[in-house]
Design an enzyme around this catalytic site. Structure first.
Site, PDB file in Angstrom:
ATOM      1  N   HIS A  76       0.843  -1.197   0.000  1.00  0.00           N
ATOM      2  CA  HIS A  76       0.000   0.000   0.000  1.00  0.00           C
ATOM      3  C   HIS A  76       0.875   1.243   0.000  1.00  0.00           C
ATOM      4  O   HIS A  76       1.832   1.335   0.770  1.00  0.00           O
ATOM      5  CB  HIS A  76      -0.895   0.013   1.243  1.00  0.00           C
ATOM      6  CG  HIS A  76      -1.697   1.268   1.398  1.00  0.00           C
ATOM      7  ND1 HIS A  76      -1.476   2.176   2.413  1.00  0.00           N
ATOM      8  CD2 HIS A  76      -2.721   1.767   0.657  1.00  0.00           C
ATOM      9  CE1 HIS A  76      -2.322   3.180   2.296  1.00  0.00           C
ATOM     10  NE2 HIS A  76      -3.094   2.959   1.245  1.00  0.00           N
ATOM     11  N   SER A  77       0.589   2.187  -0.900  1.00  0.00           N
ATOM     12  CA  SER A  77       1.252   3.496  -0.909  1.00  0.00           C
ATOM     13  C   SER A  77       2.781   3.317  -1.012  1.00  0.00           C
ATOM     14  O   SER A  77       3.254   2.715  -1.974  1.00  0.00           O
ATOM     15  CB  SER A  77       0.826   4.268   0.344  1.00  0.00           C
ATOM     16  OG  SER A  77       1.091   5.631   0.233  1.00  0.00           O
ATOM     17  N   TYR A  78       3.539   3.807  -0.030  1.00  0.00           N
ATOM     18  CA  TYR A  78       4.994   3.602  -0.010  1.00  0.00           C
ATOM     19  C   TYR A  78       5.353   2.121  -0.076  1.00  0.00           C
ATOM     20  O   TYR A  78       6.413   1.752  -0.597  1.00  0.00           O
ATOM     21  CB  TYR A  78       5.562   4.241   1.257  1.00  0.00           C
ATOM     22  CG  TYR A  78       6.926   3.753   1.688  1.00  0.00           C
ATOM     23  CD1 TYR A  78       8.079   4.142   1.006  1.00  0.00           C
ATOM     24  CD2 TYR A  78       7.069   2.923   2.798  1.00  0.00           C
ATOM     25  CE1 TYR A  78       9.336   3.693   1.411  1.00  0.00           C
ATOM     26  CE2 TYR A  78       8.312   2.479   3.218  1.00  0.00           C
ATOM     27  CZ  TYR A  78       9.450   2.863   2.520  1.00  0.00           C
ATOM     28  OH  TYR A  78      10.691   2.431   2.923  1.00  0.00           O
TER      29      TYR A  78
END
Length: 260
Positions: A76-78
């Site tokens: 998720h994300s980073y």
């Protein structure tokens, strides 16, 4: 049975996947949701040396020491930066990559390179503690930034957020097995609101391959729409086990009446 390794994004921890992990386990799958070094319950391990490579080694090490094979890495994300690097380091243990509203880096890119203005904008709001430059420092009013609007969810999340070492975001990804890495199937579960900001070629390619899921919710979709995220992951597990290529799914889930 599939094996999932769920990797969180900046400022979060393995805790953010509780609702998704429970659903996947209830469906009979093996699930790991580790916390990266220096975050959440591992915040006491924070040092100036922690960077992207540290977190890549966290996940590659998990794959090795748990002796996992054919794992589906979800970032998720980073966490998209992390799973890309971890798959590169442990290519023989990975079956596929799932980018959960995540960064989609290539060799030599940092998160700053991938998500430029957003990431640079948060840096002046950070602080330095014990020699570590930190960003995403919790303010008590962070829910909206992550797209979490339910007050109960916001309070639960807010109590668990931790600051994130800036070095992780500016350190560039170094890949060593690109041919094998990019041969792995990649899946994309994205928020409707972020589709327009993504690489059009990447979106078109994922869409044509039936590897794009679109969920109309905020960035922390594993918290706000755990049922929809789980449904997409279960379809991906089916695809990896040999089911026919999946069509584009546009998920507009109903609220979970249990609130969990």
């Amino acid at each position: 049975m599939a094996t999932f390794v769920l990797v969180h994004g900046g400022g979060h921890g393995g805790w953010c996947y509780q609702r998704v992990a429970r659903r996947l386990r209830d469906a009979g799958h093996l699930v790991y949701a580790p916390t990266l070094t220096g975050l959440a319950e591992r915040a006491h391990l924070r040092t100036p040396e922690i960077g992207l490579e540290t977190h890549i080694r966290d996940i590659a090490g998990l794959l090795y020491y748990e002796d996992l094979h054919d794992a589906i890495l979800v970032g998720h994300s980073y966490g998209g930066m992390v799973i890309t690097g971890a798959a590169d380091r442990a290519i023989d243990r990975v079956a596929g990559l799932v980018y959960l509203d995540a960064a989609n880096p290539v060799n030599g890119q940092s998160l700053v390179d991938v998500a430029g203005p957003i990431i640079e904008a948060i840096r002046p709001l950070g602080q330095t503690v014990d020699g570590v430059e930190l960003v995403l420092v919790p303010t008590g009013q962070d829910a909206a930034f992550y797209g979490v609007t339910d007050p109960v969810d916001a309070d639960w999340m807010q109590a668990r957020l931790t600051a994130h070492p800036w070095r992780c975001f500016e350190e560039k990804l170094a890949l060593h097995n690109e041919t094998e890495l990019w041969a792995l199937p990649q899946f994309h579960i994205v928020c409707t609101s972020t589709l327009a900001t993504r690489d059009p070629e990447l979106v078109a390619s994922a869409r044509s391959a039936g590897r794009l899921w679109d969920i109309d919710t905020g960035h922390d979709l594993m918290i706000t729409e755990p049922g929809a995220v789980t449904d997409a992951l279960l379809e991906i597990a089916g695809a990896e086990s040999g089911s026919p290529t999946l069509p584009l799914v546009q998920l507009r889930p109903s609220p979970d009446p249990s609130g969990s």
